[in-house]
Design a protein around this motif. Structure first.
Motif, mmCIF file in Angstrom:
data_model
loop_
_atom_site.group_PDB
_atom_site.id
_atom_site.type_symbol
_atom_site.label_atom_id
_atom_site.label_comp_id
_atom_site.label_asym_id
_atom_site.label_seq_id
_atom_site.Cartn_x
_atom_site.Cartn_y
_atom_site.Cartn_z
ATOM 1 N N THR A 112 0.855 -1.213 0.000
ATOM 2 C CA THR A 112 0.000 0.000 0.000
ATOM 3 C C THR A 112 0.877 1.245 0.000
ATOM 4 O O THR A 112 2.083 1.172 0.268
ATOM 5 N N GLY A 113 0.232 2.374 -0.225
ATOM 6 C CA GLY A 113 0.951 3.645 -0.209
ATOM 7 C C GLY A 113 1.585 3.906 1.151
ATOM 8 O O GLY A 113 2.773 4.235 1.254
ATOM 9 N N ALA A 114 0.793 3.773 2.201
ATOM 10 C CA ALA A 114 1.325 4.065 3.536
ATOM 11 C C ALA A 114 2.474 3.116 3.873
ATOM 12 O O ALA A 114 3.466 3.525 4.481
ATOM 13 N N GLY A 141 0.769 18.390 2.407
ATOM 14 C CA GLY A 141 1.127 17.110 1.815
ATOM 15 C C GLY A 141 0.297 15.992 2.441
ATOM 16 O O GLY A 141 -0.208 16.124 3.557
ATOM 17 N N PHE A 142 0.161 14.901 1.713
ATOM 18 C CA PHE A 142 -0.507 13.716 2.273
ATOM 19 C C PHE A 142 0.339 12.487 1.965
ATOM 20 O O PHE A 142 0.778 12.294 0.836
ATOM 21 N N HIS A 143 0.552 11.674 3.006
ATOM 22 C CA HIS A 143 1.435 10.521 2.813
ATOM 23 C C HIS A 143 0.870 9.231 3.400
ATOM 24 O O HIS A 143 1.580 8.226 3.444
ATOM 25 N N GLY A 144 -0.371 9.253 3.898
ATOM 26 C CA GLY A 144 -0.957 8.028 4.429
ATOM 27 C C GLY A 144 -1.324 8.189 5.892
ATOM 28 O O GLY A 144 -1.071 9.225 6.509
ATOM 29 N N LYS A 145 -1.906 7.127 6.441
ATOM 30 C CA LYS A 145 -2.494 7.241 7.780
ATOM 31 C C LYS A 145 -1.803 6.408 8.846
ATOM 32 O O LYS A 145 -2.288 6.315 9.962
ATOM 33 N N PHE A 209 8.220 14.598 -0.077
ATOM 34 C CA PHE A 209 7.335 15.559 -0.755
ATOM 35 C C PHE A 209 6.540 14.890 -1.861
ATOM 36 O O PHE A 209 6.980 13.905 -2.456
ATOM 37 N N GLU A 210 5.362 15.458 -2.119
ATOM 38 C CA GLU A 210 4.628 15.139 -3.334
ATOM 39 C C GLU A 210 5.020 16.213 -4.356
ATOM 40 O O GLU A 210 4.833 17.398 -4.087
ATOM 41 N N PRO A 211 5.543 15.835 -5.519
ATOM 42 C CA PRO A 211 5.933 16.852 -6.499
ATOM 43 C C PRO A 211 4.749 17.733 -6.894
ATOM 44 O O PRO A 211 4.891 18.931 -7.110
ATOM 45 N N SER A 271 2.499 3.750 -6.189
ATOM 46 C CA SER A 271 1.525 2.732 -5.830
ATOM 47 C C SER A 271 0.261 2.765 -6.696
ATOM 48 O O SER A 271 0.037 1.871 -7.495
ATOM 49 N N LYS A 272 -0.530 3.823 -6.553
ATOM 50 C CA LYS A 272 -1.903 3.764 -7.061
ATOM 51 C C LYS A 272 -2.048 3.264 -8.508
ATOM 52 O O LYS A 272 -2.766 2.314 -8.765
ATOM 53 N N GLY A 273 -1.354 3.933 -9.427
ATOM 54 C CA GLY A 273 -1.542 3.588 -10.836
ATOM 55 C C GLY A 273 -0.680 2.426 -11.290
ATOM 56 O O GLY A 273 -0.686 2.072 -12.454
HETATM 57 C C1 LIG Z 1 0.708 10.874 -2.121
HETATM 58 C C2 LIG Z 1 0.126 9.764 -1.297
HETATM 59 N N1 LIG Z 1 0.930 9.082 -0.459
HETATM 60 C C3 LIG Z 1 0.466 8.061 0.291
HETATM 61 C C4 LIG Z 1 -0.859 7.690 0.243
HETATM 62 C C5 LIG Z 1 -1.353 6.569 1.100
HETATM 63 O O1 LIG Z 1 -1.684 5.488 0.313
HETATM 64 P P1 LIG Z 1 -2.608 4.303 0.910
HETATM 65 O O2 LIG Z 1 -3.992 4.845 1.013
HETATM 66 O O3 LIG Z 1 -2.476 3.211 -0.101
HETATM 67 O O4 LIG Z 1 -2.036 3.941 2.224
HETATM 68 C C6 LIG Z 1 -1.727 8.374 -0.619
HETATM 69 C C7 LIG Z 1 -3.149 8.005 -0.692
HETATM 70 O O5 LIG Z 1 -3.963 8.645 -1.270
HETATM 71 C C8 LIG Z 1 -1.226 9.442 -1.408
HETATM 72 O O6 LIG Z 1 -2.021 10.135 -2.224
#
Ligand SMILES: Cc1ncc(COP(=O)(O)O)c(C=O)c1O
Length: 430
Positions: A112-114, A141-145, A209-211, A271-273
């Protein structure tokens, strides 16, 4: 409107399902039964163009035949042998080496992303020189939970943020500049401050960072932002860790969005795509980091689902199609059409405060009035539900709608989706 079968189904689920679902699920109230290409079908037989591509996962649309075939064949053969080698893995490693920049030539797989963000943080911590005990990130920024990821996320994701040992810098959110400045007369002061507070600090080990900031509403940095920060990080010994969980794999018109901004990350997470919605994630890095004995201690990159053969099969099939069919070129072509149409909508509707994006990743920010720029979540929600009723699925978060259709869409369906969006806007805010 949610149909009768779906309403009954949702009532049945609600008896036992914990609340806390996404805004999309709560306000959408749909039961999706099937997906083929860009089209979803609900339990009552209504169809939707999916401009959220699952959750920005379905770069090839839903149920791409080659991914289905690869997964089905793998499901017949083998499901889990921990992180032992399997026949497909070498092929995926070679494919990634072709698609990613040359310097990112070493890979580890997660689910998963996180999870992949946590793995990157472990590498950073294991390899940081003594005294470099803080990690930089960007506001919005968002990086997961998970806890490590949340250390980097300082806005409300449904739980109180856990600030830990992170230090935050200004994101390039020009529409709501925290410094009250205007681009370009600001001289990108936000970047100068990131440089000062993160890149030049001797106690910071990395900038994660998210670009392009996805969850915050597709915040695209202006020219000058990354140039200023990336070089300073390099000079200051601060690792560049690109969270490309959302942007990686082609969505912005390059395989890595970092490339569009001239940033050369030391580590990148995808991850996602990457695997058409099958849980899968890739940590890509420079060999000298991922192979460093401190980072690569026994079991460091292993977990129950890391390297699982089904994920590998899905990722390999997905990325092979992206490469073979030159889909990233298509993202750029379709992205230009999208931009033209969305700019017209932006100038037509006052309460559509700003449209931002690149490639096939767009954010629409709704406001109560254009001068005060007060966020209007109720408007975004109404446009979201109205669009659904008309047959268009988008992605909702607060006062922002995101559009991220599959790369495989044709021009006619892209135009059709944008027409449905326009109709929804006319109904809600004309
Ligand atoms: C940039 C970014 N990093 C990490 C995550 C976390 O991914 P996950 O929901 O698969 O844990 C997301 C989820 O949207 C994201 O957009």
């Amino acid at each position: 409107m949610t149909g009768l079968r779906q309403t009954q189904h949702l009532a049945r689920e609600a008896r036992h399902l914990a609340p806390g679902a996404s805004e999309e699920a709560v306000h959408g109230r749909r039961v999706f039964a099937e997906g083929h290409g860009p089209v979803l079908t609900d339990l009552d037989g209504n169809q939707y163009l999916d401009f959220a591509a699952g959750t920005l996962t379905q770069s090839l649309g839903h149920g791409h035949p080659e991914v289905v075939e690869a997964l089905t064949a793998q499901a017949r053969r083998l499901w889990n042998v921990h992180d032992s080698a399997t026949p497909d893995r070498a092929g995926l490693l070679d494919l990634l080496a072709r698609l990613l920049p040359e310097r990112l030539d070493t890979y580890a797989f997660f689910s998963t992303g996180a999870e992949v963000v946590e793995a990157a943080l472990r590498v950073v911590q294991a390899t940081a020189p003594p005294g470099r005990n803080r990690i930089g990130a960007l506001r919005h920024g968002f990086h997961g939970k998970t806890m490590g990821a949340r250390m980097l996320v300082h806005w409300d994701i449904g739980h109180q943020a856990f600030s830990g040992n992170s230090v935050l810098g200004y994101s390039p959110y020009c529409y709501r500049c925290p410094l009250g400045l205007e681009y370009p007369s600001c001289d990108v002061r936000c970047a100068t401050l990131v440089r000062r507070h993160i890149a030049e600090k001797p106690n910071v080990s990395a900038l994660v960072f998210e670009p392009v900031l996805g969850a915050a509403g597709v915040v695209v940095p202006p020219p000058g932002y990354w140039e200023r920060i990336a070089d300073a990080c390099r000079e200051g010994g601060v690792l560049l860790v690109a969270d490309e969980v959302l942007t990686g794999g082609g969505r912005t018109g390059a395989f890595l969005a970092s490339d569009l901004f001239g940033v050369e990350p030391d580590l990148a997470m995808l991850s996602k795509g990457t695997a058409s919605g099958f849980p899968f994630a890739v940590l890509a890095g420079r060999a000298e980091l991922l192979r460093r004995p401190e980072a690569a201690i026994s079991g460091a990159y292993a977990s129950t689902y890391a390297s699982n053969p089904l994920g590998i099969a899905a990722a390999r099939a997905t990325l092979e199609v992206v490469e073979r069919d030159r889909l990233i070129d298509r993202v750029r072509v379709l992205g230009e059409i999208m931009e033209d149409r969305l700019r017209v909508l932006e100038s037509r509707f006052d309460r559509l405060g700003q449209v931002r994006g690149l490639g096939l990743l767009w954010g629409l920010e709704f406001v109560t009035d254009p001068a005060a720029r007060t966020p209007a979540p109720e408007t975004a929600r109404a446009v979201y539900t109205t669009a659904l009723d008309l047959g268009l699925r988008t992605s909702l978060g607060g006062h922002i709608l995101r559009l991220a259709p599959p790369f495989t869409l044709d021009e006619a369906l892209l135009e059709e989706g944008l027409r449905l969006l326009e109709k929804a806007l006319e109904r809600v805010i004309a």
